[in-house]
Design an enzyme around this catalytic site. Sequence first.
Site, PDB file in Angstrom:
ATOM      1  N   ASN A   1      -2.065  25.296  54.039  1.00  0.00           N
ATOM      2  CA  ASN A   1      -1.309  26.948  53.692  1.00  0.00           C
ATOM      3  C   ASN A   1      -1.796  27.158  52.112  1.00  0.00           C
ATOM      4  O   ASN A   1      -1.244  26.581  51.309  1.00  0.00           O
ATOM      5  CB  ASN A   1      -0.169  26.412  53.815  1.00  0.00           C
ATOM      6  CG  ASN A   1       0.440  27.520  53.728  1.00  0.00           C
ATOM      7  OD1 ASN A   1       0.487  28.916  53.036  1.00  0.00           O
ATOM      8  ND2 ASN A   1       1.799  28.386  54.509  1.00  0.00           N
TER       9      ASN A   1
ATOM     10  N   LYS B   1      -1.045  29.256  50.407  1.00  0.00           N
ATOM     11  CA  LYS B   1       0.179  31.141  50.023  1.00  0.00           C
ATOM     12  C   LYS B   1      -0.431  30.970  49.075  1.00  0.00           C
ATOM     13  O   LYS B   1      -0.903  32.224  48.991  1.00  0.00           O
ATOM     14  CB  LYS B   1       0.830  29.637  49.347  1.00  0.00           C
ATOM     15  CG  LYS B   1       1.808  28.512  50.424  1.00  0.00           C
ATOM     16  CD  LYS B   1       2.624  27.928  49.685  1.00  0.00           C
ATOM     17  CE  LYS B   1       3.225  26.226  50.371  1.00  0.00           C
ATOM     18  NZ  LYS B   1       4.861  25.600  50.469  1.00  0.00           N
TER      19      LYS B   1
ATOM     20  N   HIS C   1       6.542  30.020  58.684  1.00  0.00           N
ATOM     21  CA  HIS C   1       7.101  29.510  57.129  1.00  0.00           C
ATOM     22  C   HIS C   1       8.668  29.780  57.190  1.00  0.00           C
ATOM     23  O   HIS C   1       9.547  30.836  56.192  1.00  0.00           O
ATOM     24  CB  HIS C   1       6.573  30.493  56.710  1.00  0.00           C
ATOM     25  CG  HIS C   1       5.997  28.822  55.118  1.00  0.00           C
ATOM     26  ND1 HIS C   1       6.981  28.581  54.058  1.00  0.00           N
ATOM     27  CD2 HIS C   1       4.612  28.031  55.510  1.00  0.00           C
ATOM     28  CE1 HIS C   1       6.607  27.167  53.245  1.00  0.00           C
ATOM     29  NE2 HIS C   1       5.774  26.716  53.942  1.00  0.00           N
TER      30      HIS C   1
ATOM     31  N   GLU D   1       9.710  29.867  53.295  1.00  0.00           N
ATOM     32  CA  GLU D   1       9.303  31.136  52.388  1.00  0.00           C
ATOM     33  C   GLU D   1       9.596  32.630  53.108  1.00  0.00           C
ATOM     34  O   GLU D   1      10.333  33.015  52.502  1.00  0.00           O
ATOM     35  CB  GLU D   1       7.796  30.744  52.080  1.00  0.00           C
ATOM     36  CG  GLU D   1       8.759  29.543  50.787  1.00  0.00           C
ATOM     37  CD  GLU D   1       6.521  29.069  50.750  1.00  0.00           C
ATOM     38  OE1 GLU D   1       5.508  29.158  50.643  1.00  0.00           O
ATOM     39  OE2 GLU D   1       6.967  27.293  50.367  1.00  0.00           O
TER      40      GLU D   1
ATOM     41  N   GLU E   1       8.966  21.404  58.681  1.00  0.00           N
ATOM     42  CA  GLU E   1       8.885  21.109  57.338  1.00  0.00           C
ATOM     43  C   GLU E   1      10.361  21.015  56.952  1.00  0.00           C
ATOM     44  O   GLU E   1      10.791  22.315  56.715  1.00  0.00           O
ATOM     45  CB  GLU E   1       7.770  22.159  56.585  1.00  0.00           C
ATOM     46  CG  GLU E   1       6.934  22.640  57.696  1.00  0.00           C
ATOM     47  CD  GLU E   1       6.040  23.270  56.048  1.00  0.00           C
ATOM     48  OE1 GLU E   1       4.843  22.900  56.281  1.00  0.00           O
ATOM     49  OE2 GLU E   1       6.201  24.287  55.808  1.00  0.00           O
TER      50      GLU E   1
ATOM     51  N   GLY F   1       7.139  21.783  47.939  1.00  0.00           N
ATOM     52  CA  GLY F   1       6.933  22.175  46.809  1.00  0.00           C
ATOM     53  C   GLY F   1       7.931  20.933  46.105  1.00  0.00           C
ATOM     54  O   GLY F   1       7.933  20.936  44.467  1.00  0.00           O
TER      55      GLY F   1
ATOM     56  N   SER G   1       5.277  18.176  50.678  1.00  0.00           N
ATOM     57  CA  SER G   1       5.218  17.006  49.978  1.00  0.00           C
ATOM     58  C   SER G   1       4.089  15.895  50.128  1.00  0.00           C
ATOM     59  O   SER G   1       3.623  15.377  49.892  1.00  0.00           O
ATOM     60  CB  SER G   1       6.137  17.026  48.552  1.00  0.00           C
ATOM     61  OG  SER G   1       6.693  17.980  48.593  1.00  0.00           O
TER      62      SER G   1
HETATM   63  P1  13P Z   1       3.551  21.516  49.677  1.00  0.00           P
HETATM   64  O1  13P Z   1       2.171  21.128  50.373  1.00  0.00           O
HETATM   65  O2  13P Z   1       3.213  22.540  48.172  1.00  0.00           O
HETATM   66  O3  13P Z   1       5.221  20.850  49.357  1.00  0.00           O
HETATM   67  O4  13P Z   1       4.671  23.117  50.769  1.00  0.00           O
HETATM   68  C1  13P Z   1       4.135  22.523  52.477  1.00  0.00           C
HETATM   69  C2  13P Z   1       4.277  23.327  53.174  1.00  0.00           C
HETATM   70  O5  13P Z   1       4.962  24.461  52.671  1.00  0.00           O
HETATM   71  C3  13P Z   1       3.350  23.937  53.967  1.00  0.00           C
HETATM   72  O6  13P Z   1       3.328  24.596  54.271  1.00  0.00           O
END
Ligand code: 13P
Length: 249
Positions: A9, A11, A96, A98, A166, A172, A210
């Site tokens: 992803n 982002k 997601h 976010e 997740e 992150g 992560s």
């Molecule tokens: P990270 O791998 O940067 O923690 O992000 C995970 C994520 O949100 C994947 O959709």
Amino acid sequence: MIRPLIAGNWKMNAAGADGRALAEGVGAGAAEVASACDLLVCPPAVVLAAVADVLAGSAVAVGGQDCHEASSGAHTGDLAAAMLAEAGASFVIVGHSERRADHGESDGLVQAKAAAAHGAGLNAIICIGETEAQRDAGETLGVLSGQIAGSIPEGAAAANTVIAYEPVWAIGTGRTPTVDEVAAAHAHIREQIETKIAEAGEARLLYGGSVNPKNARELLAVDNVNGALVGGASLEAASFLEIARQAAS
Ligand code: 13P
């Protein structure tokens, strides 16, 4: 044996020439791992078609990061699932954390988006996961049950639906749950999707939060973990492919 899926992803990163270069890097290393795992990259929408062109004929699938629940209409700034499909996507991420946090997306909206994805012939990656406060309050499994009950649409099947667990606090941050915590969450998810996803035993359950080349082997070896949804470590072809190599070995 469920074939693992390693999904990147990107982002709001790696658009334009950077996105094409990243896709070229992933595509160049894909053949080595493709016999043992499926690969997917989800670039920003503006570069999706270009990434799909770069990866055409490779073992790497392309996905969107979100879609609108409607098939067309007056929805400024949004994209229909069919538009993503036309641009070369075969997957789309919905729900997601976010988007749930930044855009106030509810389980009901996520369910409608997943239904729209299915309607356009896309595989929906439905994201669920608890916040740190919910984990600290001992609410993790209850939160996951609620998100599963509310976010998975009618007609979901192992062939068109992937669940990504997740934990919000692991995204992150460099922090991950213990393997026992991941195992408990994934066993619970497998049980809870039984009545929501046809052939639930075959559905892929991804862990995300992560994941990196150092912890991937341990996380991917957990029961009911059938791949990873990778954020930061998917922004370099070498680290993304190293994670895929660990899934494949
Ligand atoms: P990270 O791998 O940067 O923690 O992000 C995970 C994520 O949100 C994947 O959709």
